[in-house]
Design a protein around this motif. Sequence first.
Motif, PDB file in Angstrom:
ATOM      1  N   ALA A   1     -14.352  27.043  -7.511  1.00  0.00           N
ATOM      2  CA  ALA A   1     -15.206  27.746  -7.767  1.00  0.00           C
ATOM      3  C   ALA A   1     -14.770  29.322  -7.436  1.00  0.00           C
ATOM      4  CB  ALA A   1     -16.629  27.653  -6.841  1.00  0.00           C
ATOM      5  N   LEU A   2     -13.605  29.433  -7.232  1.00  0.00           N
ATOM      6  CA  LEU A   2     -13.052  30.586  -6.815  1.00  0.00           C
ATOM      7  C   LEU A   2     -12.016  31.195  -7.799  1.00  0.00           C
ATOM      8  CD1 LEU A   2     -12.389  30.044  -3.033  1.00  0.00           C
ATOM      9  CD2 LEU A   2     -14.365  30.803  -4.001  1.00  0.00           C
ATOM     10  N   ASP A   3     -12.052  32.511  -7.867  1.00  0.00           N
ATOM     11  CA  ASP A   3     -10.996  33.144  -8.751  1.00  0.00           C
ATOM     12  C   ASP A   3      -9.711  32.826  -8.294  1.00  0.00           C
ATOM     13  OD1 ASP A   3     -10.117  35.532  -7.085  1.00  0.00           O
ATOM     14  OD2 ASP A   3     -12.151  35.930  -7.560  1.00  0.00           O
ATOM     15  N   SER A   4      -8.417  33.148  -8.984  1.00  0.00           N
ATOM     16  CA  SER A   4      -7.161  32.627  -8.556  1.00  0.00           C
ATOM     17  C   SER A   4      -6.725  33.254  -7.317  1.00  0.00           C
ATOM     18  CB  SER A   4      -6.052  32.755  -9.659  1.00  0.00           C
ATOM     19  OG  SER A   4      -6.153  34.068  -9.985  1.00  0.00           O
ATOM     20  N   ARG A   5      -7.078  34.597  -7.193  1.00  0.00           N
ATOM     21  CA  ARG A   5      -6.348  35.385  -6.116  1.00  0.00           C
ATOM     22  C   ARG A   5      -7.299  35.039  -4.691  1.00  0.00           C
ATOM     23  NH1 ARG A   5      -4.330  40.304  -4.609  1.00  0.00           N
ATOM     24  NH2 ARG A   5      -4.264  40.254  -2.227  1.00  0.00           N
ATOM     25  N   THR A   6      -8.545  34.804  -4.960  1.00  0.00           N
ATOM     26  CA  THR A   6      -9.406  34.269  -3.643  1.00  0.00           C
ATOM     27  C   THR A   6      -8.893  32.904  -3.257  1.00  0.00           C
ATOM     28  OG1 THR A   6     -11.294  35.623  -4.411  1.00  0.00           O
ATOM     29  CG2 THR A   6     -11.814  33.788  -2.793  1.00  0.00           C
ATOM     30  N   GLY A   7      -8.726  32.257  -4.517  1.00  0.00           N
ATOM     31  CA  GLY A   7      -8.228  30.815  -3.924  1.00  0.00           C
ATOM     32  C   GLY A   7      -6.809  30.720  -3.287  1.00  0.00           C
ATOM     33  N   GLU A   8      -6.093  31.582  -3.509  1.00  0.00           N
ATOM     34  CA  GLU A   8      -4.651  31.594  -2.976  1.00  0.00           C
ATOM     35  C   GLU A   8      -4.914  32.107  -1.464  1.00  0.00           C
ATOM     36  OE1 GLU A   8      -2.437  34.609  -4.840  1.00  0.00           O
ATOM     37  OE2 GLU A   8      -1.991  33.022  -6.703  1.00  0.00           O
ATOM     38  N   ASP A   9      -6.010  33.055  -1.117  1.00  0.00           N
ATOM     39  CA  ASP A   9      -6.211  33.491   0.422  1.00  0.00           C
ATOM     40  C   ASP A   9      -6.774  32.287   0.680  1.00  0.00           C
ATOM     41  OD1 ASP A   9      -5.620  36.075  -0.324  1.00  0.00           O
ATOM     42  OD2 ASP A   9      -7.745  36.659  -0.652  1.00  0.00           O
ATOM     43  N   ILE A  10      -7.679  31.533   0.268  1.00  0.00           N
ATOM     44  CA  ILE A  10      -8.334  30.271   0.758  1.00  0.00           C
ATOM     45  C   ILE A  10      -7.220  29.345   1.327  1.00  0.00           C
ATOM     46  CG2 ILE A  10      -9.565  28.214   0.538  1.00  0.00           C
ATOM     47  CD1 ILE A  10     -11.025  30.710   1.331  1.00  0.00           C
ATOM     48  N   MET A  11      -6.288  29.122   0.394  1.00  0.00           N
ATOM     49  CA  MET A  11      -5.063  27.936   0.625  1.00  0.00           C
ATOM     50  C   MET A  11      -4.209  28.601   1.632  1.00  0.00           C
ATOM     51  SD  MET A  11      -5.970  25.778  -1.209  1.00  0.00           S
ATOM     52  CE  MET A  11      -4.684  24.716  -0.541  1.00  0.00           C
ATOM     53  N   ALA A  12      -4.019  29.985   1.891  1.00  0.00           N
ATOM     54  CA  ALA A  12      -3.068  30.387   3.012  1.00  0.00           C
ATOM     55  C   ALA A  12      -3.933  30.150   4.190  1.00  0.00           C
ATOM     56  CB  ALA A  12      -3.047  31.946   2.696  1.00  0.00           C
ATOM     57  N   LEU A  13      -5.246  30.057   4.219  1.00  0.00           N
ATOM     58  CA  LEU A  13      -5.927  30.028   5.357  1.00  0.00           C
ATOM     59  C   LEU A  13      -5.897  28.313   5.923  1.00  0.00           C
ATOM     60  CD1 LEU A  13      -7.932  30.461   7.781  1.00  0.00           C
ATOM     61  CD2 LEU A  13      -9.734  30.054   6.115  1.00  0.00           C
ATOM     62  N   PHE A  14      -5.673  27.636   4.921  1.00  0.00           N
ATOM     63  CA  PHE A  14      -5.681  26.067   4.946  1.00  0.00           C
ATOM     64  C   PHE A  14      -4.129  25.992   5.821  1.00  0.00           C
ATOM     65  CE2 PHE A  14      -8.795  24.858   1.756  1.00  0.00           C
ATOM     66  CZ  PHE A  14      -9.534  24.131   2.796  1.00  0.00           C
ATOM     67  N   ALA A  15      -2.974  26.511   5.145  1.00  0.00           N
ATOM     68  CA  ALA A  15      -1.789  26.679   5.681  1.00  0.00           C
ATOM     69  C   ALA A  15      -1.779  27.005   7.235  1.00  0.00           C
ATOM     70  CB  ALA A  15      -0.833  27.376   4.947  1.00  0.00           C
ATOM     71  N   GLU A  16      -2.567  28.066   7.574  1.00  0.00           N
ATOM     72  CA  GLU A  16      -2.551  28.678   8.995  1.00  0.00           C
ATOM     73  C   GLU A  16      -3.243  27.451   9.997  1.00  0.00           C
ATOM     74  OE1 GLU A  16      -4.608  32.153   9.057  1.00  0.00           O
ATOM     75  OE2 GLU A  16      -3.178  33.007   7.895  1.00  0.00           O
ATOM     76  N   LEU A  17      -4.477  26.570   9.250  1.00  0.00           N
ATOM     77  CA  LEU A  17      -5.061  25.715  10.011  1.00  0.00           C
ATOM     78  C   LEU A  17      -4.109  24.542  10.378  1.00  0.00           C
ATOM     79  CD1 LEU A  17      -8.347  25.920   8.275  1.00  0.00           C
ATOM     80  CD2 LEU A  17      -7.919  26.862  10.598  1.00  0.00           C
ATOM     81  N   HIS A  18      -3.334  24.210   9.328  1.00  0.00           N
ATOM     82  CA  HIS A  18      -2.534  23.197   9.468  1.00  0.00           C
ATOM     83  C   HIS A  18      -1.278  23.430  10.412  1.00  0.00           C
ATOM     84  CE1 HIS A  18       1.263  20.924   8.048  1.00  0.00           C
ATOM     85  NE2 HIS A  18       0.428  19.810   8.412  1.00  0.00           N
TER      86      HIS A  18
END
Length: 235
Positions: free
Chosen positions: A172-189
């Motif tokens: 449900a996110l635009d591509s730039r915001t999606g990239e930010d969320i995936m970067a957060l997942f990488a940090e959490l991992h």
Amino acid sequence: MLIDIKQLNKNYAIGDLQIPALKNINLQIDCNEYVAIMGPSGSGKSTLMNILGCLDTPTSGHYFFNGTDVSSLDDDELSAMRNREIGFIFQNFNLLPRLTAVQNVELPLVYAGVPADERRKRALRALERVGLSQRLDHRPGELSGGQRQRVAIARALVTNPGILLADEPTGALDSRTGEDIMALFAELHQEGNTIILITHAQEIADYAWRNIYIKDGMIHSDVVSSSHSACSTNR
């Protein structure tokens, strides 16, 4: 071994017919893995997600979570397992519109019977972790899509679960915001969290270290793209 699935089958009854959704699934996932489960519509990936998330039970076979045979649990025990061990992150956020960000994050702790003072402390820490310490009292309608997803991630983190189970988290996110969320997942991992993504998008699956592809209710491929670390003891 965090997740161990053995000879798992799931059928759905339509009239007198038994329609197979999953067929003889064998799957192991260790702590601190970052896994993407992919497949086309109707492949069985959503059914597998529901079983992994203790939202459904198999027709036959076994699902062991941290040594517990989830397949044998009743509804109350499944509910307790979900609340204790699984942090859900959904495409449409699933936030309650009348509650503030911090109140939404507190909800799993309310269900777990955590005292109010402790709930608030843990919710504040979770929101700080996802970069939303300045939006505590904002309601979902006052937040952007990316901020709402960060609230949803904080809510998933607040119980310190065994896995984060994310269903199309950027859908449900635009591509730039999606990239930010995936970067957060990488940090959490990197911090030791076990993450399982359910996605149809290869560009999202590419963030994970391991890609599992399901088709016609069966695992067609299981590819590890990089070595993953051992089970974290920091949970």
